[in-house]
Design a protein around this motif. Structure first.
Motif, PDB file in Angstrom:
ATOM      1  N   LEU A  90       0.707  -0.823   0.044  1.00  0.00           N
ATOM      2  CA  LEU A  90      -0.115   0.052  -0.012  1.00  0.00           C
ATOM      3  C   LEU A  90       1.083   1.126   0.001  1.00  0.00           C
ATOM      4  CD1 LEU A  90      -3.322   0.829   1.760  1.00  0.00           C
ATOM      5  CD2 LEU A  90      -1.007   2.336   2.144  1.00  0.00           C
ATOM      6  N   VAL A  91       0.615   1.979  -0.768  1.00  0.00           N
ATOM      7  CA  VAL A  91       1.352   3.497  -0.770  1.00  0.00           C
ATOM      8  C   VAL A  91       0.601   4.655  -0.604  1.00  0.00           C
ATOM      9  CG1 VAL A  91       2.753   5.007  -2.586  1.00  0.00           C
ATOM     10  CG2 VAL A  91       3.025   2.595  -2.824  1.00  0.00           C
ATOM     11  N   PHE A  92       0.675   5.428   0.454  1.00  0.00           N
ATOM     12  CA  PHE A  92       0.143   6.607   0.674  1.00  0.00           C
ATOM     13  C   PHE A  92       0.595   7.572  -0.371  1.00  0.00           C
ATOM     14  CE2 PHE A  92       0.200   4.664   5.006  1.00  0.00           C
ATOM     15  CZ  PHE A  92      -1.306   5.000   5.230  1.00  0.00           C
ATOM     16  N   THR A  93      -0.129   8.603  -0.584  1.00  0.00           N
ATOM     17  CA  THR A  93       0.175   9.953  -1.375  1.00  0.00           C
ATOM     18  C   THR A  93      -0.462  11.017  -0.494  1.00  0.00           C
ATOM     19  OG1 THR A  93       0.214  10.949  -3.418  1.00  0.00           O
ATOM     20  CG2 THR A  93      -1.659   9.883  -3.287  1.00  0.00           C
ATOM     21  N   ALA A  94       0.320  12.029  -0.223  1.00  0.00           N
ATOM     22  CA  ALA A  94      -0.121  12.970   0.278  1.00  0.00           C
ATOM     23  C   ALA A  94       1.023  14.389   0.052  1.00  0.00           C
ATOM     24  CB  ALA A  94      -0.220  12.892   1.775  1.00  0.00           C
ATOM     25  N   TYR A  95       0.476  15.510   0.165  1.00  0.00           N
ATOM     26  CA  TYR A  95       1.496  16.630   0.023  1.00  0.00           C
ATOM     27  C   TYR A  95       1.439  17.622   1.147  1.00  0.00           C
ATOM     28  CZ  TYR A  95      -2.487  19.829  -1.234  1.00  0.00           C
ATOM     29  OH  TYR A  95      -3.814  20.449  -1.129  1.00  0.00           O
ATOM     30  N   GLY A  96       2.302  18.472   1.293  1.00  0.00           N
ATOM     31  CA  GLY A  96       2.360  19.468   2.304  1.00  0.00           C
ATOM     32  C   GLY A  96       2.424  18.962   3.838  1.00  0.00           C
ATOM     33  N   SER A  97       1.802  19.413   4.829  1.00  0.00           N
ATOM     34  CA  SER A  97       2.005  19.104   6.022  1.00  0.00           C
ATOM     35  C   SER A  97       1.294  17.802   6.180  1.00  0.00           C
ATOM     36  CB  SER A  97       1.279  20.169   6.965  1.00  0.00           C
ATOM     37  OG  SER A  97      -0.102  20.437   6.534  1.00  0.00           O
ATOM     38  N   THR A  98       0.289  17.347   5.424  1.00  0.00           N
ATOM     39  CA  THR A  98      -0.333  16.029   5.475  1.00  0.00           C
ATOM     40  C   THR A  98       0.673  14.931   5.062  1.00  0.00           C
ATOM     41  OG1 THR A  98      -2.466  17.149   5.009  1.00  0.00           O
ATOM     42  CG2 THR A  98      -2.270  14.893   4.907  1.00  0.00           C
ATOM     43  N   ALA A  99       1.636  15.396   4.275  1.00  0.00           N
ATOM     44  CA  ALA A  99       2.473  14.068   3.849  1.00  0.00           C
ATOM     45  C   ALA A  99       3.469  13.769   5.079  1.00  0.00           C
ATOM     46  CB  ALA A  99       3.430  14.620   2.774  1.00  0.00           C
ATOM     47  N   ARG A 100       3.869  14.687   6.035  1.00  0.00           N
ATOM     48  CA  ARG A 100       4.290  14.426   7.454  1.00  0.00           C
ATOM     49  C   ARG A 100       3.709  13.403   8.173  1.00  0.00           C
ATOM     50  NH1 ARG A 100       7.362  19.862   8.591  1.00  0.00           N
ATOM     51  NH2 ARG A 100       7.292  19.138  10.839  1.00  0.00           N
ATOM     52  N   ILE A 101       2.332  13.582   8.258  1.00  0.00           N
ATOM     53  CA  ILE A 101       1.674  12.667   8.802  1.00  0.00           C
ATOM     54  C   ILE A 101       1.578  11.475   8.298  1.00  0.00           C
ATOM     55  CG2 ILE A 101      -0.647  12.282   9.874  1.00  0.00           C
ATOM     56  CD1 ILE A 101      -0.902  15.328   9.903  1.00  0.00           C
ATOM     57  N   ALA A 102       1.177  11.170   7.134  1.00  0.00           N
ATOM     58  CA  ALA A 102       1.297  10.113   6.338  1.00  0.00           C
ATOM     59  C   ALA A 102       2.788   9.386   6.437  1.00  0.00           C
ATOM     60  CB  ALA A 102       1.060  10.114   4.827  1.00  0.00           C
ATOM     61  N   ARG A 103       3.997  10.051   6.445  1.00  0.00           N
ATOM     62  CA  ARG A 103       5.165   9.259   6.777  1.00  0.00           C
ATOM     63  C   ARG A 103       5.316   8.629   8.044  1.00  0.00           C
ATOM     64  NH1 ARG A 103      10.812  11.110   4.164  1.00  0.00           N
ATOM     65  NH2 ARG A 103      12.111  10.034   5.500  1.00  0.00           N
ATOM     66  N   ASN A 104       4.795   9.426   9.037  1.00  0.00           N
ATOM     67  CA  ASN A 104       4.576   8.571  10.511  1.00  0.00           C
ATOM     68  C   ASN A 104       3.722   7.293  10.398  1.00  0.00           C
ATOM     69  OD1 ASN A 104       6.123  10.790  11.594  1.00  0.00           O
ATOM     70  ND2 ASN A 104       4.492  11.752  12.402  1.00  0.00           N
ATOM     71  N   ALA A 105       2.682   7.431   9.604  1.00  0.00           N
ATOM     72  CA  ALA A 105       1.786   6.443   9.643  1.00  0.00           C
ATOM     73  C   ALA A 105       2.701   5.125   8.875  1.00  0.00           C
ATOM     74  CB  ALA A 105       0.655   6.618   8.885  1.00  0.00           C
ATOM     75  N   VAL A 106       3.333   5.459   7.809  1.00  0.00           N
ATOM     76  CA  VAL A 106       4.089   4.581   7.254  1.00  0.00           C
ATOM     77  C   VAL A 106       5.170   4.004   8.035  1.00  0.00           C
ATOM     78  CG1 VAL A 106       6.069   4.315   5.528  1.00  0.00           C
ATOM     79  CG2 VAL A 106       4.035   5.355   4.932  1.00  0.00           C
TER      80      VAL A 106
END
Length: 354
Positions: free
Chosen positions: A249-265
């Protein structure tokens, strides 16, 4: 290397000065007010010009005038303020006026609230003004990246003779992080042969206009602009990949939301789930390439936004039906947590609803 703890908005403002900005025109609106406040204090110290316009409409038209004489110029605002500027932005694109426009997004629609949001994606990538035009849109995810992208935006604006958006949000603009400016390298600005500086009786007068009543001439002008937009799309796509080589599964997000998605990864990896992240750094041109290469090894793309779902349309276009694209969003100023994203991802990977 010298690190300085700075708020995101103030770092953007200082980066603008370091990037050669000499003129700022704007109007106050939360949550971006630290940008004009900083520039009101600092720009005059270097001989620059700061003007608080009577409105956002006045500010964007002042931007047009200063850009036309060759100055490096910018404005900043937040969501409803950008809505008021859209006619002027269409004019700037049509006249090929280089400038930088910062949007520190807030919740909507309408006046909305002052909390972070990403609900202006359509506005930033589709253009809210009239006509066929595009504006490059850069989306930083950290305060340091806000600095580097501000400098990049001025150089891109001059290179292509175009407005350039910096797409920030209330969370990124208000957070404080260490930043450094020592590594900023400025390119020599191009000579602006087109600028309006007076002919001094030594050359023919120059004009800049967007009104073309002859439809054949207006069509030709549109084709000229489209050719430029195609060059930008071919040369300026940018993205970041994180742990996608074996990701199911690959998240995609940009900006500040991408920081949160990276933590989830990271959390999912610790629990044995193969997750990854693609972060678009340019929203337009949108980076299709990394998504087109996922089909052979990935099962699902999960788009995460602080909106009801806008970038997800571009992700689905990029995937082109080769993979399912799921969506998770919070809106109105609500911020998703890593735990929410982990739960959503686990449900998908275990065969639940997308």
């Amino acid at each position: 290397m010298t690190m300085t703890l700075m708020k995101g908005n103030e770092a953007l403002a200082l980066a603008a000065i370091r990037g050669g900005c000499t003129h700022f025109f704007g109007y106050p609106i939360t949550p971006q007010n630290e940008i004009p406040e900083f520039l009101a204090r600092e720009l005059p110290k270097i001989g620059g010009v700061f003007i608080q316009a009577e409105s956002e409409i006045g500010a964007v038209n002042m931007l047009y005038g200063a850009a036309a004489v060759g100055c490096r110029v910018m404005t900043s605002s937040s969501s409803p303020g950008l809505a008021l500027m859209q006619e002027g932005i269409s004019l700037l694109a049509a006249a090929e006026m280089p400038c930088v426009i910062v949007n520190v997004m807030r919740g909507g629609p309408g006046i909305g609230g002052i909390q972070p949001s990403q609900a202006d994606y359509f506005q930033m990538t589709r253009g809210g003004g009239n006509g066929d035009y595009r504006v490059p849109a850069l989306a930083p995810a950290t305060v340091q990246e806000s600095v580097s992208m501000m400098v990049q935006a001025f150089e891109m604006a001059d290179c292509y003779r175009t407005p350039v958006f910096i797409v920030s949000d209330g969370m990124l603009g208000q957070m404080m992080e260490p930043v450094e400016f020592d590594n900023i390298e400025l390119k020599e600005p191009p000579e602006k042969e087109w600028k309006l500086t007076g002919h001094g009786n030594v050359r023919k007068p120059k004009t800049i206009k967007t009104l073309m009543l002859d439809p054949a001439r207006l069509e030709a002008r549109n084709f000229e602009l489209q050719e430029k937009f195609q060059k930008i799309a071919a040369a300026e796509c940018s993205w970041e990949e994180y742990l996608i080589d074996d990701a199911v599964l690959v998240f995609t997000a940009y900006g500040s939301t991408a920081r949160i998605a990276r933590n989830a990864v990271d959390q999912l990896r610790e629990e044995g789930f193969a997750a990854g992240l693609i972060r678009p750094r340019t929203l337009w041109p949108f980076p299709d390439k990394p998504f087109q290469q996922l089909a052979s090894r990935c099962q699902t793309v999960l788009c995460v936004e602080m909106s009801c779902g806008q970038m997800v349309d571009d992700v689905r276009l990029a995937v082109n039906g080769k993979l399912p694209v799921a969506f998770y969003g919070r809106c109105g100023g609500m911020i998703p947590s890593p735990e929410e994203l982990v739960a959503k991802a686990k449900n998908i990977m275990k065969g639940g609803r997308q």
